[in-house]
Scaffold this active site. Structure first.
Site, short mmCIF file in Angstrom:
data_model
loop_
_atom_site.label_atom_id
_atom_site.label_comp_id
_atom_site.label_asym_id
_atom_site.label_seq_id
_atom_site.Cartn_x
_atom_site.Cartn_y
_atom_site.Cartn_z
N TYR A 141 11.61 -1.33 -1.44
CA TYR A 141 12.95 -1.29 -1.93
C TYR A 141 13.93 -0.67 -1.00
O TYR A 141 13.95 0.56 -0.76
CB TYR A 141 13.02 -0.61 -3.26
CG TYR A 141 14.30 -0.47 -3.98
CD1 TYR A 141 15.61 -1.15 -3.88
CD2 TYR A 141 14.52 0.44 -5.12
CE1 TYR A 141 16.62 -1.20 -4.45
CE2 TYR A 141 15.84 0.55 -6.07
CZ TYR A 141 16.73 -0.14 -5.51
OH TYR A 141 17.89 -0.02 -6.21
N LYS A 171 12.99 -5.92 -1.64
CA LYS A 171 14.23 -5.93 -2.50
C LYS A 171 15.14 -5.13 -1.48
O LYS A 171 15.42 -4.07 -1.42
CB LYS A 171 13.96 -5.07 -3.78
CG LYS A 171 15.22 -5.17 -4.46
CD LYS A 171 15.27 -4.21 -5.83
CE LYS A 171 16.34 -4.16 -6.41
NZ LYS A 171 17.62 -3.55 -6.04
#
Length: 313
Positions: A141, A171
């Site tokens: 992330y 992400k």
């Protein structure tokens, strides 16, 4: 292991809270049904929007279990759990819980107190956590605005490639389109690159993204699917207009104090998730009345998520 490349809108759900800020996991089955009714293809739980960093280990486990139970009969709806990043040991424990609960994937961000000095050290941290759940898709992330770790993701992919078998992708919640495109094209598109800036989705579509994770997909999924359709139909003027609607909606987040404004939007579709925990600022009653007027002015009812009766602001 080459994991699936996810497509469509993946919501970053708010964690439902009672008035005393305790968890309200009983709302999660209804929450899932609402997302599903709006074409959302998955959920990224306990992330920034989900207040994961403000929750205890026991609370994150409870939220993960509630989402796993709510979605267990739906293999097409992918749930990934954000683990955190500061304590590697806690992340590994939570990763094992996610796997045992039957969730699809896990996600990990850079340690943001003792920060990794370079891509090699970040890769080592990823390898440690991913190794706890071999065979389970692992996503990094990237959100440097919150972690303060702004390492190029292309450099991270070079470090991990061939070394972390279950590394599925990233992400990507940042605005470095050069880095994002390079990651998308790394090893002929080997890794799943999920876009994470709702207000810049059109630019990411131009680069070829097929999947996105976002907080505003909770309450405005139709807007983004219309945007995607306009782009795919080469109606760029319509796509730009829809992206501007997204921007106008997101500007109200800043006007009314930030991330907690998202829970105010949820109230307008009759999905009351409570308020954010300290130190995040929540609206006063008077501010909420002003917010409803601003929401009406941007035509929110025309593109709000459905599945619960939309409030007429």
């Amino acid at each position: 292991m080459r994991s699936e490349h996810l497509k469509g809108l993946i919501a970053a759900p708010f964690t439902p809270m009672h008035k005393d800020s305790s968890l309200n996991t009983s709302l999660i089955p209804q929450y899932y049904e609402m997302l599903k009714a709006n074409g959302v293809t998955g959920a990224f739980i306990c992330g920034s929007t989900g207040e994961g960093v403000a929750m205890t280990m026991a609370e994150k486990k409870a939220v993960a279990k509630a989402w796993a139970d709510a979605t267990k009969a739906d293999d097409d709806f992918k749930v990934m759990l954000f683990l955190g990043g500061t304590s590697i040991a806690d992340c590994k424990e939570l990763a094992l819980h996610a796997k045992q609960s039957g969730l699809y994937a896990i996600s990990f961000t850079a340690p943001f107190y003792f920060k990794p000095a370079n891509a090699a050290m970040l890769a080592a941290a990823c390898a440690e956590v991913a190794g706890a759940v071999p065979g389970m898709p692992f996503y990094y992330y990237h959100i440097p605005v919150l972690t303060g770790v702004n390492i190029a993701m292309y450099d991270l992919l070079e470090e991990i490639d061939g070394k972390i078998p279950n590394f599925a992708g990233i992400k990507y919640t940042h605005e470095d389109f050069m880095d994002f495109l390079s990651c998308m094209r790394f090893q002929n598109g080997k890794y799943d690159m999920l876009w994470g800036r709702d207000e810049n989705m059109l630019s990411a579509l131009v680069l070829g993204t097929k999947g996105a994770v976002g907080s505003t997909f909770n309450y405005a999924a139709p807007l983004y699917y219309n945007l995607i359709d306009a782009f795919n139909n080469n109606d760029l003027e319509k796509a730009r207009t829809l992206q501007q609607q997204s921007i106008d909606m997101i500007r109200l987040l800043g006007k009314y104090g930030g991330i907690a404004t998202g829970k105010a939007y949820m109230k307008l579709i009759n999905m009351d998730c409570g308020e954010f925990r300290l130190p995040v600022k929540n609206m006063t009653t008077a501010e909420f009345e002003l917010f409803k007027k601003d929401v009406a002015a941007i035509g929110f009812d025309r593109f709000a998520s459905v599945g619960t009766a939309a409030h007429k602001a």
